[in-house]
Design a protein around this motif. Sequence first.
Motif, PDB file in Angstrom:
ATOM      1  N   ARG A  51       0.828  -1.211   0.000  1.00  0.00           N
ATOM      2  CA  ARG A  51       0.000   0.000   0.000  1.00  0.00           C
ATOM      3  C   ARG A  51       0.863   1.262   0.000  1.00  0.00           C
ATOM      4  O   ARG A  51       0.570   2.222  -0.701  1.00  0.00           O
ATOM      5  CB  ARG A  51      -0.952   0.010   1.189  1.00  0.00           C
ATOM      6  CG  ARG A  51      -1.892   1.208   1.193  1.00  0.00           C
ATOM      7  CD  ARG A  51      -2.806   1.203   2.390  1.00  0.00           C
ATOM      8  NE  ARG A  51      -3.776   0.132   2.332  1.00  0.00           N
ATOM      9  CZ  ARG A  51      -4.967   0.230   1.763  1.00  0.00           C
ATOM     10  NH1 ARG A  51      -5.335   1.355   1.202  1.00  0.00           N
ATOM     11  NH2 ARG A  51      -5.792  -0.782   1.764  1.00  0.00           N
ATOM     12  N   VAL A  52       1.943   1.256   0.777  1.00  0.00           N
ATOM     13  CA  VAL A  52       2.855   2.407   0.788  1.00  0.00           C
ATOM     14  C   VAL A  52       3.488   2.581  -0.588  1.00  0.00           C
ATOM     15  O   VAL A  52       3.579   3.697  -1.105  1.00  0.00           O
ATOM     16  CB  VAL A  52       3.937   2.267   1.880  1.00  0.00           C
ATOM     17  CG1 VAL A  52       5.008   3.347   1.734  1.00  0.00           C
ATOM     18  CG2 VAL A  52       3.321   2.315   3.268  1.00  0.00           C
ATOM     19  N   ALA A  53       3.933   1.466  -1.196  1.00  0.00           N
ATOM     20  CA  ALA A  53       4.553   1.543  -2.525  1.00  0.00           C
ATOM     21  C   ALA A  53       3.585   2.107  -3.546  1.00  0.00           C
ATOM     22  O   ALA A  53       3.957   2.919  -4.397  1.00  0.00           O
ATOM     23  CB  ALA A  53       5.034   0.162  -2.963  1.00  0.00           C
ATOM     24  N   GLU A  54       2.342   1.694  -3.461  1.00  0.00           N
ATOM     25  CA  GLU A  54       1.345   2.092  -4.452  1.00  0.00           C
ATOM     26  C   GLU A  54       0.770   3.485  -4.198  1.00  0.00           C
ATOM     27  O   GLU A  54       0.620   4.274  -5.127  1.00  0.00           O
ATOM     28  CB  GLU A  54       0.216   1.063  -4.451  1.00  0.00           C
ATOM     29  CG  GLU A  54      -0.755   1.230  -5.576  1.00  0.00           C
ATOM     30  CD  GLU A  54      -1.763   0.096  -5.624  1.00  0.00           C
ATOM     31  OE1 GLU A  54      -2.604   0.126  -6.531  1.00  0.00           O
ATOM     32  OE2 GLU A  54      -1.717  -0.811  -4.779  1.00  0.00           O
ATOM     33  N   LEU A  55       0.481   3.799  -2.936  1.00  0.00           N
ATOM     34  CA  LEU A  55      -0.269   5.030  -2.625  1.00  0.00           C
ATOM     35  C   LEU A  55       0.486   6.029  -1.755  1.00  0.00           C
ATOM     36  O   LEU A  55      -0.014   7.134  -1.526  1.00  0.00           O
ATOM     37  CB  LEU A  55      -1.588   4.663  -1.919  1.00  0.00           C
ATOM     38  CG  LEU A  55      -2.494   3.690  -2.684  1.00  0.00           C
ATOM     39  CD1 LEU A  55      -3.647   3.246  -1.809  1.00  0.00           C
ATOM     40  CD2 LEU A  55      -2.972   4.324  -3.971  1.00  0.00           C
ATOM     41  N   GLY A  56       1.638   5.653  -1.236  1.00  0.00           N
ATOM     42  CA  GLY A  56       2.387   6.538  -0.357  1.00  0.00           C
ATOM     43  C   GLY A  56       1.945   6.402   1.094  1.00  0.00           C
ATOM     44  O   GLY A  56       1.101   5.577   1.447  1.00  0.00           O
ATOM     45  N   TYR A  57       2.542   7.220   1.928  1.00  0.00           N
ATOM     46  CA  TYR A  57       2.237   7.192   3.356  1.00  0.00           C
ATOM     47  C   TYR A  57       0.989   8.013   3.649  1.00  0.00           C
ATOM     48  O   TYR A  57       0.573   8.840   2.854  1.00  0.00           O
ATOM     49  CB  TYR A  57       3.430   7.727   4.161  1.00  0.00           C
ATOM     50  CG  TYR A  57       4.537   6.721   4.300  1.00  0.00           C
ATOM     51  CD1 TYR A  57       4.460   5.712   5.248  1.00  0.00           C
ATOM     52  CD2 TYR A  57       5.648   6.755   3.465  1.00  0.00           C
ATOM     53  CE1 TYR A  57       5.471   4.774   5.374  1.00  0.00           C
ATOM     54  CE2 TYR A  57       6.662   5.822   3.582  1.00  0.00           C
ATOM     55  CZ  TYR A  57       6.567   4.832   4.543  1.00  0.00           C
ATOM     56  OH  TYR A  57       7.560   3.902   4.664  1.00  0.00           O
ATOM     57  N   GLY A  58       0.423   7.798   4.830  1.00  0.00           N
ATOM     58  CA  GLY A  58      -0.740   8.566   5.276  1.00  0.00           C
ATOM     59  C   GLY A  58      -1.975   7.723   5.499  1.00  0.00           C
ATOM     60  O   GLY A  58      -3.036   8.231   5.848  1.00  0.00           O
ATOM     61  N   TYR A  59      -1.871   6.409   5.349  1.00  0.00           N
ATOM     62  CA  TYR A  59      -3.017   5.513   5.543  1.00  0.00           C
ATOM     63  C   TYR A  59      -3.041   5.035   6.990  1.00  0.00           C
ATOM     64  O   TYR A  59      -2.002   4.749   7.577  1.00  0.00           O
ATOM     65  CB  TYR A  59      -2.890   4.313   4.604  1.00  0.00           C
ATOM     66  CG  TYR A  59      -3.973   3.278   4.769  1.00  0.00           C
ATOM     67  CD1 TYR A  59      -5.250   3.496   4.268  1.00  0.00           C
ATOM     68  CD2 TYR A  59      -3.719   2.088   5.425  1.00  0.00           C
ATOM     69  CE1 TYR A  59      -6.247   2.546   4.407  1.00  0.00           C
ATOM     70  CE2 TYR A  59      -4.703   1.127   5.569  1.00  0.00           C
ATOM     71  CZ  TYR A  59      -5.964   1.370   5.069  1.00  0.00           C
ATOM     72  OH  TYR A  59      -6.952   0.430   5.207  1.00  0.00           O
ATOM     73  N   GLU A  60      -4.237   4.968   7.575  1.00  0.00           N
ATOM     74  CA  GLU A  60      -4.367   4.424   8.914  1.00  0.00           C
ATOM     75  C   GLU A  60      -5.674   3.660   9.047  1.00  0.00           C
ATOM     76  O   GLU A  60      -6.618   3.873   8.282  1.00  0.00           O
ATOM     77  CB  GLU A  60      -4.263   5.512   9.984  1.00  0.00           C
ATOM     78  CG  GLU A  60      -5.343   6.563   9.944  1.00  0.00           C
ATOM     79  CD  GLU A  60      -5.130   7.663  10.970  1.00  0.00           C
ATOM     80  OE1 GLU A  60      -3.969   7.952  11.319  1.00  0.00           O
ATOM     81  OE2 GLU A  60      -6.131   8.223  11.420  1.00  0.00           O
ATOM     82  N   VAL A  61      -5.694   2.763  10.028  1.00  0.00           N
ATOM     83  CA  VAL A  61      -6.872   1.960  10.320  1.00  0.00           C
ATOM     84  C   VAL A  61      -7.232   2.197  11.776  1.00  0.00           C
ATOM     85  O   VAL A  61      -6.364   2.098  12.646  1.00  0.00           O
ATOM     86  CB  VAL A  61      -6.587   0.449  10.087  1.00  0.00           C
ATOM     87  CG1 VAL A  61      -7.766  -0.394  10.525  1.00  0.00           C
ATOM     88  CG2 VAL A  61      -6.242   0.190   8.643  1.00  0.00           C
ATOM     89  N   ARG A 105       8.400   0.033  -5.557  1.00  0.00           N
ATOM     90  CA  ARG A 105       7.958   0.969  -6.597  1.00  0.00           C
ATOM     91  C   ARG A 105       8.960   1.006  -7.742  1.00  0.00           C
ATOM     92  O   ARG A 105       8.576   1.008  -8.913  1.00  0.00           O
ATOM     93  CB  ARG A 105       7.774   2.366  -6.011  1.00  0.00           C
ATOM     94  CG  ARG A 105       7.197   3.349  -7.027  1.00  0.00           C
ATOM     95  CD  ARG A 105       6.955   4.706  -6.442  1.00  0.00           C
ATOM     96  NE  ARG A 105       5.924   4.605  -5.414  1.00  0.00           N
ATOM     97  CZ  ARG A 105       5.711   5.542  -4.501  1.00  0.00           C
ATOM     98  NH1 ARG A 105       6.473   6.618  -4.479  1.00  0.00           N
ATOM     99  NH2 ARG A 105       4.771   5.398  -3.619  1.00  0.00           N
ATOM    100  N   LEU A 106      10.244   1.023  -7.425  1.00  0.00           N
ATOM    101  CA  LEU A 106      11.276   1.000  -8.459  1.00  0.00           C
ATOM    102  C   LEU A 106      11.162  -0.269  -9.302  1.00  0.00           C
ATOM    103  O   LEU A 106      11.243  -0.207 -10.539  1.00  0.00           O
ATOM    104  CB  LEU A 106      12.667   1.093  -7.823  1.00  0.00           C
ATOM    105  CG  LEU A 106      13.854   0.994  -8.779  1.00  0.00           C
ATOM    106  CD1 LEU A 106      13.857   2.168  -9.750  1.00  0.00           C
ATOM    107  CD2 LEU A 106      15.155   0.925  -8.002  1.00  0.00           C
ATOM    108  N   LEU A 123       6.613  -6.357 -13.056  1.00  0.00           N
ATOM    109  CA  LEU A 123       6.206  -6.918 -11.771  1.00  0.00           C
ATOM    110  C   LEU A 123       5.140  -6.069 -11.091  1.00  0.00           C
ATOM    111  O   LEU A 123       5.123  -4.844 -11.224  1.00  0.00           O
ATOM    112  CB  LEU A 123       7.418  -7.024 -10.829  1.00  0.00           C
ATOM    113  CG  LEU A 123       8.538  -7.970 -11.238  1.00  0.00           C
ATOM    114  CD1 LEU A 123       9.695  -7.849 -10.272  1.00  0.00           C
ATOM    115  CD2 LEU A 123       8.031  -9.395 -11.311  1.00  0.00           C
ATOM    116  N   SER A 124       4.291  -6.716 -10.308  1.00  0.00           N
ATOM    117  CA  SER A 124       3.349  -6.007  -9.448  1.00  0.00           C
ATOM    118  C   SER A 124       4.114  -5.518  -8.215  1.00  0.00           C
ATOM    119  O   SER A 124       5.259  -5.921  -7.982  1.00  0.00           O
ATOM    120  CB  SER A 124       2.214  -6.944  -9.016  1.00  0.00           C
ATOM    121  OG  SER A 124       2.716  -7.931  -8.136  1.00  0.00           O
TER     122      SER A 124
END
Length: 189
Positions: free
Chosen positions: A63-73, A95-96, A103-104
């Motif tokens: 999730r961090v690789a795809e959308l970056g930081y800032g997600y919380e549950v 991401r690189l 690759l995914s």
Amino acid sequence: MNDLETRAAAVRPGALRRAAPALLGYAAVRALGLVVLALWSEARGKSAYTLLTARWDSLWYTRVAELGYGYEVRLPNGDVHSNLAFFPLLPWLERLATTVSPLSYADGGFVVSLLASLAAAWGIFAVADHLYGRRAGVCAVLLWAVLPVGIVQSMAYSESLFTALAAWALYAVLTGRWVAAGLLAGLAG
């Protein structure tokens, strides 16, 4: 081997050949662990690959690789789990990997962890070989490979990447390569 030769052992062209028994032993132990995981997963109708790339912390890193930081549950009891707790280098490398290959993110994390685990094994070998000789280096790597929690070395987790950076930073300290030690320790942090 005198002290100067030992210090240079991990950077010479023959260094990989010197570390080969440790790396081959490590790969064999990890491969056996993956075979056992695959058999266990198959018997339970689960995907071993999903367990390695799309469970627990692997999902947070993806999730961090795809959308970056800032997600919380927010959990029902009021606890908050945030992706800010996760080591940034692994998702950056995921991401690189997706940028330069088909690759995914999950596959990229798996490949990064696989390569990092081999780099970590080599780094552990280099430290132990430098301090106590080749036999100790091989034993140290094999002990690391058979740790009860060793399966995380095969997962898209940051443990192998951190261990590789920390081991090579320690080797750089032991051989007086202060700039390299600082850079590697900074990346580990």
